[in-house]
Design an enzyme around this catalytic site. Sequence first.
Site, PDB file in Angstrom:
ATOM      1  N   SER A  66       0.845  -1.208   0.000  1.00  0.00           N
ATOM      2  CA  SER A  66       0.000   0.000   0.000  1.00  0.00           C
ATOM      3  C   SER A  66       0.871   1.245   0.000  1.00  0.00           C
ATOM      4  O   SER A  66       2.000   1.237   0.525  1.00  0.00           O
ATOM      5  CB  SER A  66      -0.869   0.000   1.260  1.00  0.00           C
ATOM      6  OG  SER A  66      -1.511   1.246   1.416  1.00  0.00           O
ATOM      7  N   TYR A 109      -1.243  -0.658  10.611  1.00  0.00           N
ATOM      8  CA  TYR A 109      -1.418  -0.902   9.169  1.00  0.00           C
ATOM      9  C   TYR A 109      -0.208  -0.383   8.387  1.00  0.00           C
ATOM     10  O   TYR A 109       0.369  -1.113   7.578  1.00  0.00           O
ATOM     11  CB  TYR A 109      -2.710  -0.245   8.680  1.00  0.00           C
ATOM     12  CG  TYR A 109      -3.027  -0.528   7.228  1.00  0.00           C
ATOM     13  CD1 TYR A 109      -3.440  -1.795   6.822  1.00  0.00           C
ATOM     14  CD2 TYR A 109      -2.880   0.460   6.246  1.00  0.00           C
ATOM     15  CE1 TYR A 109      -3.721  -2.061   5.483  1.00  0.00           C
ATOM     16  CE2 TYR A 109      -3.157   0.202   4.915  1.00  0.00           C
ATOM     17  CZ  TYR A 109      -3.584  -1.059   4.532  1.00  0.00           C
ATOM     18  OH  TYR A 109      -3.859  -1.325   3.213  1.00  0.00           O
TER      19      TYR A 109
HETATM   20  N1  LIG Z   1      -8.848  -0.539  -0.350  1.00  0.00           N
HETATM   21  C1  LIG Z   1      -7.762   0.229  -0.351  1.00  0.00           C
HETATM   22  O1  LIG Z   1      -7.838   1.469  -0.413  1.00  0.00           O
HETATM   23  C2  LIG Z   1      -6.405  -0.407  -0.293  1.00  0.00           C
HETATM   24  C3  LIG Z   1      -5.298   0.435  -0.525  1.00  0.00           C
HETATM   25  C4  LIG Z   1      -4.028  -0.131  -0.461  1.00  0.00           C
HETATM   26  C5  LIG Z   1      -3.855  -1.467  -0.229  1.00  0.00           C
HETATM   27  N2  LIG Z   1      -4.943  -2.260  -0.008  1.00  0.00           N
HETATM   28  C6  LIG Z   1      -4.711  -3.669   0.264  1.00  0.00           C
HETATM   29  O2  LIG Z   1      -5.438  -4.454  -0.654  1.00  0.00           O
HETATM   30  C7  LIG Z   1      -5.726  -5.732  -0.087  1.00  0.00           C
HETATM   31  C8  LIG Z   1      -7.198  -6.047  -0.251  1.00  0.00           C
HETATM   32  O3  LIG Z   1      -7.948  -5.095   0.498  1.00  0.00           O
HETATM   33  P1  LIG Z   1      -9.418  -4.640   0.092  1.00  0.00           P
HETATM   34  O4  LIG Z   1      -9.420  -3.165   0.085  1.00  0.00           O
HETATM   35  O5  LIG Z   1      -9.901  -5.394  -1.066  1.00  0.00           O
HETATM   36  O6  LIG Z   1     -10.185  -5.042   1.446  1.00  0.00           O
HETATM   37  P2  LIG Z   1     -11.379  -6.061   1.748  1.00  0.00           P
HETATM   38  O7  LIG Z   1     -12.486  -5.867   0.798  1.00  0.00           O
HETATM   39  O8  LIG Z   1     -11.614  -5.925   3.204  1.00  0.00           O
HETATM   40  O9  LIG Z   1     -10.718  -7.475   1.434  1.00  0.00           O
HETATM   41  C9  LIG Z   1      -9.785  -8.067   2.268  1.00  0.00           C
HETATM   42  C10 LIG Z   1      -9.703  -9.523   1.901  1.00  0.00           C
HETATM   43  O10 LIG Z   1      -8.719 -10.134   2.727  1.00  0.00           O
HETATM   44  C11 LIG Z   1      -9.274 -11.305   3.274  1.00  0.00           C
HETATM   45  N3  LIG Z   1      -8.660 -11.642   4.534  1.00  0.00           N
HETATM   46  C12 LIG Z   1      -8.566 -10.878   5.650  1.00  0.00           C
HETATM   47  N4  LIG Z   1      -7.991 -11.564   6.629  1.00  0.00           N
HETATM   48  C13 LIG Z   1      -7.704 -12.789   6.137  1.00  0.00           C
HETATM   49  C14 LIG Z   1      -7.108 -13.954   6.674  1.00  0.00           C
HETATM   50  N5  LIG Z   1      -6.680 -14.021   7.944  1.00  0.00           N
HETATM   51  N6  LIG Z   1      -6.973 -15.034   5.886  1.00  0.00           N
HETATM   52  C15 LIG Z   1      -7.411 -15.005   4.611  1.00  0.00           C
HETATM   53  N7  LIG Z   1      -7.977 -13.944   4.048  1.00  0.00           N
HETATM   54  C16 LIG Z   1      -8.127 -12.849   4.810  1.00  0.00           C
HETATM   55  C17 LIG Z   1     -10.763 -11.012   3.412  1.00  0.00           C
HETATM   56  O11 LIG Z   1     -11.512 -12.225   3.422  1.00  0.00           O
HETATM   57  P3  LIG Z   1     -12.160 -12.925   4.721  1.00  0.00           P
HETATM   58  O12 LIG Z   1     -12.570 -11.831   5.645  1.00  0.00           O
HETATM   59  O13 LIG Z   1     -13.290 -13.702   4.130  1.00  0.00           O
HETATM   60  O14 LIG Z   1     -11.080 -13.789   5.246  1.00  0.00           O
HETATM   61  C18 LIG Z   1     -11.012 -10.254   2.130  1.00  0.00           C
HETATM   62  O15 LIG Z   1     -11.258 -11.134   1.082  1.00  0.00           O
HETATM   63  C19 LIG Z   1      -5.289  -5.645   1.379  1.00  0.00           C
HETATM   64  O16 LIG Z   1      -4.015  -6.223   1.529  1.00  0.00           O
HETATM   65  C20 LIG Z   1      -5.206  -4.145   1.619  1.00  0.00           C
HETATM   66  O17 LIG Z   1      -4.325  -3.816   2.659  1.00  0.00           O
HETATM   67  C21 LIG Z   1      -6.211  -1.756  -0.034  1.00  0.00           C
END
Ligand SMILES: NC(=O)c1ccc[n+]([C@@H]2O[C@H](COP(=O)([O-])OP(=O)(O)OC[C@H]3O[C@@H](n4cnc5c(N)ncnc54)[C@H](OP(=O)(O)O)[C@@H]3O)[C@@H](O)[C@H]2O)c1
Length: 258
Positions: free
Chosen positions: A141, A154
């Site tokens: 990120s 984070y």
């Molecule tokens: N959205 C943003 O603005 C943003 C920006 C920069 C980076 N990111 C990164 O992008 C990635 C995806 O985030 P997102 O925004 O798509 O968030 P999200 O919609 O909350 O998705 C997170 C995913 O991670 C899974 N997860 C969480 N804990 C887990 C565990 N212990 N084991 C297996 N799966 C797990 C969740 O599934 P379950 O809960 O079903 O396990 C879900 O599918 C993350 O690494 C986040 O830090 C996001």
Amino acid sequence: MKLTGKNVVITGASSGIGKNLALQLAKEGCSVALLARRIEELEIVAHEVSKYNVIVKIYKCDVSNKDEVEKVFLSIKKFFGSIDIVVLNAGVSFRTDVRKDESAKAVQTFAINVLGMIYCAGQVVPDFIQAKKGMIVGVSSLAESRGFPRSGFYCASKAAASLYLESLRVELKKHKIKVLTVKPGFVKTPMTDKNEFDMPFIIPVEKAAQIIIEGIKKEKNIIQFTCGAVLGAKILKALPNWLFDFISQNQLKKPLKK
Ligand SMILES: NC(=O)c1ccc[n+]([C@@H]2O[C@H](COP(=O)([O-])OP(=O)(O)OC[C@H]3O[C@@H](n4cnc5c(N)ncnc54)[C@H](OP(=O)(O)O)[C@@H]3O)[C@@H](O)[C@H]2O)c1
């Protein structure tokens, strides 16, 4: 890289970026193995993916549990034969209140965002080295650029993830294994829906998945997006501490969402 026919493993595929990557990679003709803790959400994603007539398998897996990760990757290898690309996307983000003992949130954040990535990479690297091919895509990120208030765990976890991926990239280069570090700015997903602060340059999740897939196809080392968010992160990184501290104070004026 041509994506058609590739076997792709995606962690955190039950929502947000991971779910959209699953859909768009399937549209490109990839077979997908989808991992997350919420199996019922994965079933919905698998149903949507199946319209592209590719192989899709779902696996209940908590990436912070090493034994579970080992078992699931064994099953994936048995079913798919081999893995071409692994997308290490699973992640969590907690807003924290410095007045409380929030160390349990720190443990969870590091166990999922950092150790989860390391456990999963460990399951593919030996096979990739033997095959002299393969690609690891790690989702970090732009939040790694500074220690933003209420997001200390984070930001620190993403800084750790980025450096881990960088060292992996250098080490694996001679084995012809690609490591792509993805550093998104704000993307509209369930993770960001709970944020109480302004999120400049936020983009739709479909756009984020599209950018990541372009990066995979071009076999990039690193992709950061969007331009505005990257510029903002660079400026914040270059600021002297006193100015960064002054600007960041504003974020603390809004109450935390429950
Ligand atoms: N959205 C943003 O603005 C943003 C920006 C920069 C980076 N990111 C990164 O992008 C990635 C995806 O985030 P997102 O925004 O798509 O968030 P999200 O919609 O909350 O998705 C997170 C995913 O991670 C899974 N997860 C969480 N804990 C887990 C565990 N212990 N084991 C297996 N799966 C797990 C969740 O599934 P379950 O809960 O079903 O396990 C879900 O599918 C993350 O690494 C986040 O830090 C996001």
